[in-house]
Design an enzyme around this catalytic site. Structure first.
Site, PDB file in Angstrom:
ATOM      1  N   LYS A 135      -8.614  -6.445  16.412  1.00 18.25           N
ATOM      2  CA  LYS A 135      -7.215  -6.649  15.999  1.00 18.25           C
ATOM      3  C   LYS A 135      -6.356  -5.696  16.824  1.00 18.25           C
ATOM      4  O   LYS A 135      -6.586  -4.487  16.810  1.00 18.25           O
ATOM      5  CB  LYS A 135      -7.035  -6.374  14.512  1.00 18.25           C
ATOM      6  CG  LYS A 135      -5.620  -6.663  13.984  1.00 18.25           C
ATOM      7  CD  LYS A 135      -5.560  -6.521  12.470  1.00 18.25           C
ATOM      8  CE  LYS A 135      -4.210  -6.973  11.925  1.00 18.25           C
ATOM      9  NZ  LYS A 135      -3.101  -6.057  12.292  1.00 18.25           N
TER      10      LYS A 135
ATOM     11  N   ALA B  94      -0.027  -9.794   5.717  1.00 19.54           N
ATOM     12  CA  ALA B  94      -0.229  -8.533   4.998  1.00 19.54           C
ATOM     13  C   ALA B  94       0.873  -8.373   3.952  1.00 19.54           C
ATOM     14  O   ALA B  94       0.666  -8.620   2.768  1.00 19.54           O
ATOM     15  CB  ALA B  94      -0.224  -7.363   5.976  1.00 19.54           C
ATOM     16  N   GLU B  95       2.077  -7.981   4.371  1.00 22.58           N
ATOM     17  CA  GLU B  95       3.185  -7.771   3.443  1.00 22.58           C
ATOM     18  C   GLU B  95       3.498  -9.028   2.638  1.00 22.58           C
ATOM     19  O   GLU B  95       3.714  -8.958   1.431  1.00 22.58           O
ATOM     20  CB  GLU B  95       4.436  -7.330   4.221  1.00 22.58           C
ATOM     21  CG  GLU B  95       4.397  -5.900   4.703  1.00 22.58           C
ATOM     22  CD  GLU B  95       4.758  -4.894   3.621  1.00 22.58           C
ATOM     23  OE1 GLU B  95       5.492  -5.249   2.690  1.00 22.58           O
ATOM     24  OE2 GLU B  95       4.280  -3.748   3.716  1.00 22.58           O
TER      25      GLU B  95
ATOM     26  N   ASN C 154       5.705 -11.626  11.036  1.00 20.97           N
ATOM     27  CA  ASN C 154       6.767 -12.578  10.653  1.00 20.97           C
ATOM     28  C   ASN C 154       6.291 -13.617   9.646  1.00 20.97           C
ATOM     29  O   ASN C 154       6.863 -14.711   9.579  1.00 20.97           O
ATOM     30  CB  ASN C 154       7.334 -13.324  11.870  1.00 20.97           C
ATOM     31  CG  ASN C 154       7.896 -12.406  12.931  1.00 20.97           C
ATOM     32  OD1 ASN C 154       8.081 -11.219  12.688  1.00 20.97           O
ATOM     33  ND2 ASN C 154       8.165 -12.940  14.102  1.00 20.97           N
TER      34      ASN C 154
ATOM     35  N   CYS D 138      -3.657  -0.126  14.302  1.00 22.90           N
ATOM     36  CA  CYS D 138      -2.976   0.788  13.376  1.00 22.90           C
ATOM     37  C   CYS D 138      -2.007   1.691  14.145  1.00 22.90           C
ATOM     38  O   CYS D 138      -2.421   2.410  15.055  1.00 22.90           O
ATOM     39  CB  CYS D 138      -3.983   1.635  12.601  1.00 22.90           C
ATOM     40  SG  CYS D 138      -3.204   2.743  11.407  1.00 22.90           S
TER      41      CYS D 138
ATOM     42  N   GLN E 121     -13.688  -4.209   8.694  1.00 21.33           N
ATOM     43  CA  GLN E 121     -12.968  -3.553   9.790  1.00 21.33           C
ATOM     44  C   GLN E 121     -13.231  -2.053   9.817  1.00 21.33           C
ATOM     45  O   GLN E 121     -13.200  -1.386   8.786  1.00 21.33           O
ATOM     46  CB  GLN E 121     -11.457  -3.777   9.668  1.00 21.33           C
ATOM     47  CG  GLN E 121     -10.707  -3.253  10.895  1.00 21.33           C
ATOM     48  CD  GLN E 121      -9.210  -3.274  10.760  1.00 21.33           C
ATOM     49  OE1 GLN E 121      -8.646  -2.511  10.002  1.00 21.33           O
ATOM     50  NE2 GLN E 121      -8.557  -4.164  11.507  1.00 21.33           N
TER      51      GLN E 121
ATOM     52  N   PRO F 115      -6.522  -6.862   6.908  1.00 25.49           N
ATOM     53  CA  PRO F 115      -7.100  -5.597   6.440  1.00 25.49           C
ATOM     54  C   PRO F 115      -5.971  -4.640   6.097  1.00 25.49           C
ATOM     55  O   PRO F 115      -5.102  -4.367   6.933  1.00 25.49           O
ATOM     56  CB  PRO F 115      -7.892  -5.103   7.662  1.00 25.49           C
ATOM     57  CG  PRO F 115      -7.237  -5.759   8.835  1.00 25.49           C
ATOM     58  CD  PRO F 115      -6.685  -7.067   8.354  1.00 25.49           C
ATOM     59  N   MET F 116      -5.947  -4.132   4.868  1.00 25.89           N
ATOM     60  CA  MET F 116      -4.868  -3.246   4.424  1.00 25.89           C
ATOM     61  C   MET F 116      -5.479  -2.039   3.722  1.00 25.89           C
ATOM     62  O   MET F 116      -6.236  -2.202   2.771  1.00 25.89           O
ATOM     63  CB  MET F 116      -3.915  -3.990   3.483  1.00 25.89           C
ATOM     64  CG  MET F 116      -3.211  -5.176   4.132  1.00 25.89           C
ATOM     65  SD  MET F 116      -2.225  -6.151   2.966  1.00 25.89           S
ATOM     66  CE  MET F 116      -3.509  -7.073   2.089  1.00 25.89           C
ATOM     67  N   VAL F 117      -5.168  -0.856   4.196  1.00 28.27           N
ATOM     68  CA  VAL F 117      -5.758   0.362   3.644  1.00 28.27           C
ATOM     69  C   VAL F 117      -5.423   0.476   2.158  1.00 28.27           C
ATOM     70  O   VAL F 117      -4.256   0.447   1.758  1.00 28.27           O
ATOM     71  CB  VAL F 117      -5.244   1.601   4.406  1.00 28.27           C
ATOM     72  CG1 VAL F 117      -5.782   2.881   3.771  1.00 28.27           C
ATOM     73  CG2 VAL F 117      -5.641   1.527   5.870  1.00 28.27           C
TER      74      VAL F 117
END
Length: 484
Positions: free
Chosen positions: A147, A232-233, A210, A108, A79, A23-25
């Site tokens: 999470k 995510a990244e 990682n 978060c 989420q 989940p990414m804002v």
């Protein structure tokens, strides 16, 4: 049909998902989720939604979930961030028909989460979390998941996970960093913490942290024994990460832009995705970076993307045999690849600071910014410098403001009382005076009001100083004059 729990939920509802998009804002919107699913992702989360806003705002619900219903976009977990059991459950009830599970964000670490009192800043409030999960587990027709971030101590992290499991959590995602590990201080996520949690609970566990390529995913599963791995990244810089490929950036960008045409989203989301995809290339072509930042339409973004593609293709055509990637990159900049955040020491060196022995990021020395050297300015100040080349950040050149005689705030330059507006208004009201500098006309409007009132009665207007018994009735006039 009773809702599935634990392993059965992961196996049947989530289809034994191993590859998960976090989940990414403003970044895991429908268009990006569909792109990721086409390239190996087996489970996606929505961006973090604010439970209170979701509950009260129909437009927010429509924009973030209801309008995005898509058969390809399953399995899907919604989420929420929340800190009130009733609000969380009521919001989840409105979302449960559009997803396969509801996730409570306890990970978060950003300042906005601290101000709003949610995310990782609830991890010490175990009684509250128990009540939230117990109620959700009782009321919802879909499973509840969580999470989390870890505590520095493994034992405390394990007890935390066991508490959430006992309360009714059916799947746990563990980000192997503490809430203090973020930005340049992120460091390496602790798989040791994740492994300890996996061994201590009887529900499925996903690992987060990682993950930059498929080999990281495989190694994480092997070392920790988790059911799945969340990225995510890594996913933002290479949406084909779970396929084990490093495609050309423009291939992913063009495919994403085509999906956006079918499933529109705010332009800011699209721009942010292209900044991530083209990250390394935009370091080379700074002018196009500025154009991408300023463009106002989707077609404009498509044009910038096309120009970046042409520049890269031209570079490939002129490439010499045996030439290697620059800047220490594993691949040429036009290939999707991870972006490794610089650690505190590297960031300090970038800012011209030697840092500290413990590797904590040192503050940029004040005198480094005073000389206006753009190489030593923050990125935000460098942008301001680009917009206004004559702008100076030298504190000695900043205008010095005279202080209000009453409170110490900056006074109005034309104030007749040498005060700030707030203090001036109080004094002008009390003395029935004018202050043209602040636009306060108590005396003028008072005189006009009295003149009009007495002209109606045929009575001569009294002097200002003779307020006497008329004071109470005239207070409203004064207030009106001050508010104008």
């Amino acid at each position: 049909m009773p809702k599935l729990r634990g392993e059965a939920f992961w196996r049947e509802t989530l289809r034994s998902a191993h590859y998960v998009v976090a989940p990414m804002v403003d970044q895991s919107e429908l268009a990006w989720r569909l792109l990721s699913r086409r390239h190996g992702a087996q489970l996606c989360y929505t961006p973090m939604l604010h439970a209170q806003v979701f509950l009260r705002d129909a437009n927010y619900r429509r924009e973030n979930l209801y309008d995005e219903a898509c058969p390809e976009d399953r399995p899907l977990i919604v989420q929420f961030c929340a800190n009130d059991p009733e609000v969380f459950v009521q919001a989840a009830l409105l979302a449960q028909d559009y997803c396969d599970a509801i996730d409570l964000n306890l990970g978060c670490p950003q300042m906005i989460a601290k101000r709003g009192h949610y995310g990782a800043f609830l991890q010490e409030e175990w009684d509250l979390l128990q009540r939230m999960i117990l109620l959700a587990n009782e009321k919802l027709s879909v499973p509840i998941t969580c999470k989390i971030r870890v505590f520095p101590e493994i034992d405390k992290t394990v007890k935390y996970a066991q508490m959430l499991e006992k309360a009714g959590c059916q799947l746990l995602t563990v980000h192997g960093r503490t809430k203090e590990q973020k930005g340049p201080l992120a460091g390496v996520a602790s798989w040791e913490h994740i492994q300890a949690v996996r061994k201590a609970v009887n529900i499925p566990v996903f690992a987060n942290g990682n993950i930059q390529c498929l080999s990281d995913v495989e190694e994480c599963i092997r070392k920790t024994g988790v059911h799945g791995v969340m990225s995510a990244e890594g996913n933002l810089h290479n949406p084909a990460l779970f396929e084990g490929r490093n495609p050309l950036v423009w291939e992913m960008a063009e495919e994403y832009l085509e999906i956006v045409r079918k499933y529109p989203c705010p332009l800011s989301y699209v721009r942010a995705h292209l900044f991530k995809l083209w990250h390394h290339t935009l370091q080379v072509y700074q002018q196009l970076r500025e154009e991408l930042a300023k463009v106002k339409t989707l077609e404009g973004i498509v044009d910038v993307n096309r120009e970046l593609k042409l520049r890269c293709q031209e570079e490939i055509a002129n490439q010499k045999e045996g030439e290697k990637p620059k800047e220490g990159l594993p691949f040429f900049h036009w290939i999707c690849q991870p972006y490794i955040r610089p650690g505190p020491k590297e960031r300090c060196r970038e800012n011209g600071d030697s840092g500290t022995e413990k590797g904590v990021r040192g503050k940029r020395a004040l005198e480094e910014e005073e000389d206006g050297n753009s190489e030593l300015l923050s990125k935000n100040k460098q942008k301001k410098k680009l917009r206004n080349p004559n702008k100076s950040f030298d504190p000695s050149l900043k205008p010095k403001y005279a202080k209000c005689d009453q409170c110490g705030n900056p006074k109005g330059t034309k104030c007749v009382f040498n005060m700030c507006r707030g203090c001036c208004k109080k004094r002008a009201f009390k003395e029935v005076a004018d202050c043209p500098g602040h636009g306060l006309l108590f005396k003028t409007k008072y005189e006009k009001s009295l003149s009009w009132q007495h002209s109606q009665k045929g009575i001569q207007t009294p002097e200002i100083s003779q307020r006497g018994d008329t004071e109470v009735g005239e207070t409203a006039v004064l207030k009106e004059a001050g508010d104008s």
